[in-house]
Design an enzyme around this catalytic site. Structure first.
Site, PDB file in Angstrom:
ATOM      1  N   GLU A  19     -32.023 -73.956  28.192  1.00 43.46           N
ATOM      2  CA  GLU A  19     -33.170 -73.680  28.824  1.00 43.46           C
ATOM      3  C   GLU A  19     -34.367 -74.807  28.312  1.00 43.46           C
ATOM      4  O   GLU A  19     -34.521 -74.481  27.153  1.00 43.46           O
ATOM      5  CB  GLU A  19     -33.470 -72.208  28.409  1.00 43.46           C
ATOM      6  CG  GLU A  19     -35.018 -72.037  28.937  1.00 43.46           C
ATOM      7  CD  GLU A  19     -35.351 -70.525  29.062  1.00 43.46           C
ATOM      8  OE1 GLU A  19     -36.222 -70.216  29.739  1.00 43.46           O
ATOM      9  OE2 GLU A  19     -34.724 -69.904  28.137  1.00 43.46           O
ATOM     10  N   GLU A  23     -38.043 -62.697  33.311  1.00 45.04           N
ATOM     11  CA  GLU A  23     -38.458 -62.851  32.137  1.00 45.04           C
ATOM     12  C   GLU A  23     -39.974 -63.233  32.019  1.00 45.04           C
ATOM     13  O   GLU A  23     -40.515 -64.209  31.802  1.00 45.04           O
ATOM     14  CB  GLU A  23     -37.865 -64.125  31.384  1.00 45.04           C
ATOM     15  CG  GLU A  23     -37.723 -64.079  30.023  1.00 45.04           C
ATOM     16  CD  GLU A  23     -37.329 -65.298  29.334  1.00 45.04           C
ATOM     17  OE1 GLU A  23     -36.664 -65.186  28.361  1.00 45.04           O
ATOM     18  OE2 GLU A  23     -37.546 -66.400  29.748  1.00 45.04           O
TER      19      GLU A  23
END
EC number: 5.3.1.22
Length: 306
Positions: free
Chosen positions: A181, A280
């Site tokens: 990520e 998220e």
């Protein structure tokens, strides 16, 4: 940002008051038939479902959210992991990402190429295998950590690729995938853009190392979201969501999520792919009204034509 405590902190970040003149959203009735697999996290609906994790899972499924992500899963007691997995199986829910504990951060940056840092990372991968088996997970988040600024960028990149190859050797036999990520939390982070992550995944050259494309972070770092998804598509295994500014649900910021969701849905259907879309982010408004408004925001953003 410490990814392991995101779930605990996200509700605290979501305390914005209702906009002036906005009426409270009524609770949605019945299960929504979403076109994509959106994955909430624990705490996102605690005002509606209560503190119990099983009750929160039931509420998510009742609202049509058939996946879950839990950054802190590795830190939960084994019995709690097993309880979550059992209920998700009963509900027909799919497990999204959890974060590889100490998989890479400012204390053990993989760009440094130091044995002690690599050993910490590899130990995290080994422990992640056991957790993944326990909770029926396929993906786990890895962040390589900070720059090692006394080394040339190419050398740092080589160190990261070497470490990730060794991690992939642990995960690949079990059919598991670490998803890298790129983040926007601080300019000290080594992994910043989707094309850089694409290059690293191509270098690792393993199905166990792919991209986690967090749309919120990539809007901040590079913009041009749909073209970047297109360019790096072959290495993407997972998406995460958050509007910008604010890192709250879609429709609360500048990102046109309806168009992005449509692009992902249409291309996935053509290529027979399927992605979990991790939610998220925090809630824009507090309490039950904020949670109901969040659900309605996903209903709206998912209402693209097919």
């Amino acid at each position: 940002m410490d990814r392991r405590i995101f779930v605990k902190s996200s509700l605290g970040l979501a305390g914005a008051a209702l906009a002036a003149g906005e009426t409270a959203a009524s609770a949605p009735s019945g299960k929504n038939n979403f076109k994509l697999k959106y994955a909430p996290h624990f705490g996102m609906f605690k005002n509606s479902a209560g503190d119990d994790l099983v009750d929160q899972l039931k509420f998510m499924a009742d609202m049509g959210f058939m996946a879950l992500e839990d950054n802190g899963m590795m830190g939960r007691p084994v019995e709690v992991q097993e309880k979550i997995a059992k209920e998700m199986t009963r509900l027909g829910m799919e497990m999204g990402v959890f974060v590889v504990d100490k998989g890479g951060n400012s204390q053990n940056t993989l760009a440094a190429g130091k044995k002690e840092y690599i050993d910490i990372f590899l130990n995290g991968c080994k422990r992640a295998v056991e957790v993944a088996k326990r909770v029926n997970a396929k993906w786990m988040t890895v962040v390589p950590g900070d720059f090692e600024r006394n080394l040339p960028i190419g050398v740092q990149t080589g160190h990261v690729i070497d470490a990730l190859r060794r991690g992939a050797e642990i995960l690949e036999p079990h059919g598991l995938t670490m998803v890298l990520e790129p983040l926007s939390d601080t300019p000290n982070l080594f992994l910043r853009t989707s094309d850089q992550t694409y290059e690293i995944c191509r270098g690792v050259n393993s199905p166990a190392c792919k991209i986690l494309f967090d749309i919120y972070h990539m809007q901040k770092n590079e913009g041009h979201i749909i073209p970047h998804i297109d360019w790096t598509w072959s290495e993407i295994a997972y998406f995460q969501i958050g509007d910008n500014p604010g890192r709250k649900e879609p429709t609360t910021g500048e990102i046109n999520y309806k168009n992005i969701f449509k692009y992902i849905h249409d291309r996935s259907k053509k290529e027979n792919k399927s992605f979990i879309m991790g939610m998220e982010h925090g809630n824009f408004s507090p309490g039950k009204d904020g949670e109901n408004a969040l659900i309605k925001a996903y209903v709206e953003s998912d209402s693209f034509a097919v």
